[in-house]
Enzyme design. Sequence first.
Site, PDB file in Angstrom:
ATOM      1  N   GLU A 269       0.921  -1.347  -0.237  1.00 33.41           N
ATOM      2  CA  GLU A 269       0.271  -0.051   0.532  1.00 33.41           C
ATOM      3  C   GLU A 269       1.081   0.801  -0.189  1.00 33.41           C
ATOM      4  O   GLU A 269       1.719   1.556   1.022  1.00 33.41           O
ATOM      5  CB  GLU A 269      -0.720   0.001   0.701  1.00 33.41           C
ATOM      6  CG  GLU A 269      -1.759  -0.982   1.486  1.00 33.41           C
ATOM      7  CD  GLU A 269      -2.810  -0.811   0.393  1.00 33.41           C
ATOM      8  OE1 GLU A 269      -3.242   0.202  -0.135  1.00 33.41           O
ATOM      9  OE2 GLU A 269      -4.087  -1.473   0.417  1.00 33.41           O
TER      10      GLU A 269
ATOM     11  N   ASP B  78      -7.854   1.129  -7.445  1.00 33.33           N
ATOM     12  CA  ASP B  78      -6.005   2.289  -6.704  1.00 33.33           C
ATOM     13  C   ASP B  78      -5.083   1.023  -7.335  1.00 33.33           C
ATOM     14  O   ASP B  78      -5.593  -0.175  -7.709  1.00 33.33           O
ATOM     15  CB  ASP B  78      -6.058   2.153  -5.271  1.00 33.33           C
ATOM     16  CG  ASP B  78      -5.840   0.334  -4.520  1.00 33.33           C
ATOM     17  OD1 ASP B  78      -7.260  -0.494  -5.009  1.00 33.33           O
ATOM     18  OD2 ASP B  78      -6.259   0.134  -4.414  1.00 33.33           O
TER      19      ASP B  78
HETATM   20 ZN   LIG Z   1      -6.205  -1.803  -2.996  1.00 31.23          ZN
END
Ligand SMILES: [Zn+2]
Length: 184
Positions: A118, A166
């Site tokens: 992330e 994302d």
């Molecule tokens: Zn994600």
Amino acid sequence: MKINKKTGLLDECTQCPSPNRDTRPENTEIDLIVVHSISLPPGQYGGNAIECFFQNELDKNQHPYFEEICDMQVSSHVLIKCSGEIVKFVPLHERAWHAGQSNYQGRERCNDFSIGIELEGTDTDEFEDVQYRQLAQLVSSLRSSYPAITDNITGHSDIAPGRKTDPGTGFDWQKLNDYLGTHD
Ligand SMILES: [Zn+2]
């Protein structure tokens, strides 16, 4: 960046163990890196809400959005904050819960065989240079420890299209490649 093969931990990182993990299926080779972005609340940077979220300790009274998500049990292996700080949640040889329903080149359940990273950010904001530098260094260490990864680096939106967006348009893949070029 050194990876301890025995513990699956990255040395020199903040360790923030997440309970949201389990074992990978037997004889699974790790051969994919999935890049994500997250900020909590969305668009706000610098706090420790992501760490709390991945540890199931998000305080739902702190923000209306937290109330929506606080019961989700998710994690990633690693978070690269906008300061460049690297936080480690799940040992690399274990399965983190980051990809959800997903498909990479015909193979489903990407959590089984991938490492989830992330980046603190949103789908539209630009990421910090230090995040690209840290990510490139991390990818290059991961490739040494898990050679099957080769060029298998993808975005969450690519393995879960229509469901996830994302790391978003703000993520510059060319920039990552440029930084990787200086490490390989
Ligand atoms: Zn994600």
